[in-house]
Scaffold this active site. Structure first.
Site, PDB file in Angstrom:
ATOM      1  CG  ASP A 252     -24.630 -44.380 -67.428  1.00 24.50           C
ATOM      2  OD1 ASP A 252     -24.947 -44.277 -66.240  1.00 24.50           O
ATOM      3  OD2 ASP A 252     -23.798 -45.208 -67.851  1.00 24.50           O
ATOM      4  CD  GLU A 294     -22.284 -44.575 -63.135  1.00 21.52           C
ATOM      5  OE1 GLU A 294     -22.475 -45.755 -63.471  1.00 21.52           O
ATOM      6  OE2 GLU A 294     -22.196 -44.209 -61.944  1.00 21.52           O
TER       7      GLU A 294
END
Length: 378
Positions: A252, A294
């Site tokens: 992430d 993301e």
């Protein structure tokens, strides 16, 4: 009533077309019959006969492994192989009189040899179950005699299979040869078929492009969530069967919303592309995917130590990109948090459990300050 010359030519052309239509229909029916025989006889026989020797080898390996280290996996593998071999022999026993050599080889040589081998292997299992592993180990290599004596039988089976396939192929070729003149007569149809083929080829290319797009992320070019799900399902099944490790890294981008808000979505897209490039470079032996937003994933058929090493290279390489992120203190540059899990899956292990473990590890990494690796190894 007299026919004009044009009418006569048209009538002759009609008769010729009718004749060639019947001729082509009969010729292609013959081809279909011969191809059907190949599909119905030659290919199944080849497949079934080719399975006997590898199955016998699997029995030998399962028994050896069980003697050295008794476990349920080897026992289950042995039982599955026995069942598969029984099914193969049952299908081969259904061979009709069109294949007398194959029938004789299977019934008088292959089956008796396999029965002796399985009796020996069953005895080995019983010795181990009764606690007499020493006797089983002393006879561990005796099973190779069944393998060695079955090799010539397997070679003769393959020779007869090749003969059956060759005969079937020859019949098909003869039928095809008879149809060649039809192709000459109906050359105009070939043109139409060519046009249809070109169109089909274009459609197939379009289909492949659509499939590729459906399995890849449009921004980064790497596989997407759908491709990840399919790959995880496949690798998990293989890992269960082979009892090999399966690892998942969940990545992430830290404070990515803040990065987008600060520098805009175009810069955000470029940042994600850079992250994807690092993943492809550092996880060459794994399956990289964009999980969503993301978040990225890396699937690996590696153990925990190698997975940790790859995860650390990814973390450091992305940090070394030096992508400025002034609002993200104290680093002031883009970093990633990673959660990883590695396990040898059990029969009841699910894809969701693996993802949840990696997600928990990622949460742990973020809770501990980001720009680090969270670890849940099973």
């Amino acid at each position: 009533m007299k026919w004009s010359t044009l009418q006569r030519y048209l009538f002759l052309a009609l008769c010729a077309l009718l004749f060639t239509s019947v001729w082509s229909y009969q010729a292609f029916l013959k081809i279909e019959r011969e191809n059907a025989r190949i599909l119905k006889e030659a290919i199944p026989i080849s497949t079934e006969a080719a399975e006997l020797f590898p199955a016998l080898l699997n029995l030998e390996l399962s028994v050896r492994s069980y003697i050295l280290s008794p476990n349920k996996t080897d026992l289950a593998q042995y039982e599955r192989t026995i069942n598969q071999m029984d099914q193969t022999i049952t299908r081969l026993n259904r061979l009709d009189a069109n294949h007398p050599i194959m029938r004789k080889l299977v019934r008088t040589e292959a089956i008796p040899r396999i029965e002796k081998a399985t009796q020996f292997y069953d005895t080995q299992f019983e010795l181990v179950k009764d606690g007499d592993r020493a006797s089983a180990e002393a006879r561990r290599y005796q099973g190779m005699q069944f393998i060695e004596t079955f090799r010539p039988i397997d070679a003769r089976l393959r020779t007869d299979v090749n003969r059956i396939i060759a005969e079937a192929t020859q019949r098909s070729e003869q039928a095809s040869s008879a149809a060649k003149w039809v192709i000459v007569v109906v050359a105009s149809i070939a043109v139409l078929v060519l046009i249809a083929f070109i169109q089909t080829f274009r459609m197939e290319r379009s289909k492949q492009v659509l499939i590729h797009r459906s399995l890849h992320d449009a921004l980064t070019g790497i596989p997407n969530r759908r491709a990840f799900d399919e790959r995880l399902e496949k690798l998990l099944e293989e890992a269960k069967q082979e009892q090999t490790p399966l690892s998942l890294i969940l990545i992430d981008v830290d404070a990515f919303k803040s990065y987008n808000d600060t520098y805009g979505h175009l810069k955000g897209d470029e940042c994600l592309k850079e992250v994807a490039r690092v993943l492809k470079r550092q996880a060459r032996h794994g399956q990289v995917a964009r999980y969503g937003g993301e978040e990225f994933t890396v699937l690996l058929t590696r153990g925990i130590e190698e997975t940790r090493h790859i995860a650390e290279r990814i973390r450091q390489d992305i940090l070394d990109l030096n992508i400025t992120h002034e609002q993200y203190e104290p680093l002031c540059r883009v970093s990633v948090s990673l959660g990883l899990t590695s396990l040898v899956p059990e029969a009841q292990t699910t894809e969701k459990e693996i993802i949840d473990q990696a997600d928990q590890a990622l949460y742990r990494a973020k809770e501990n300050g980001r720009n680090q690796i969270g670890d849940l190894a099973g």
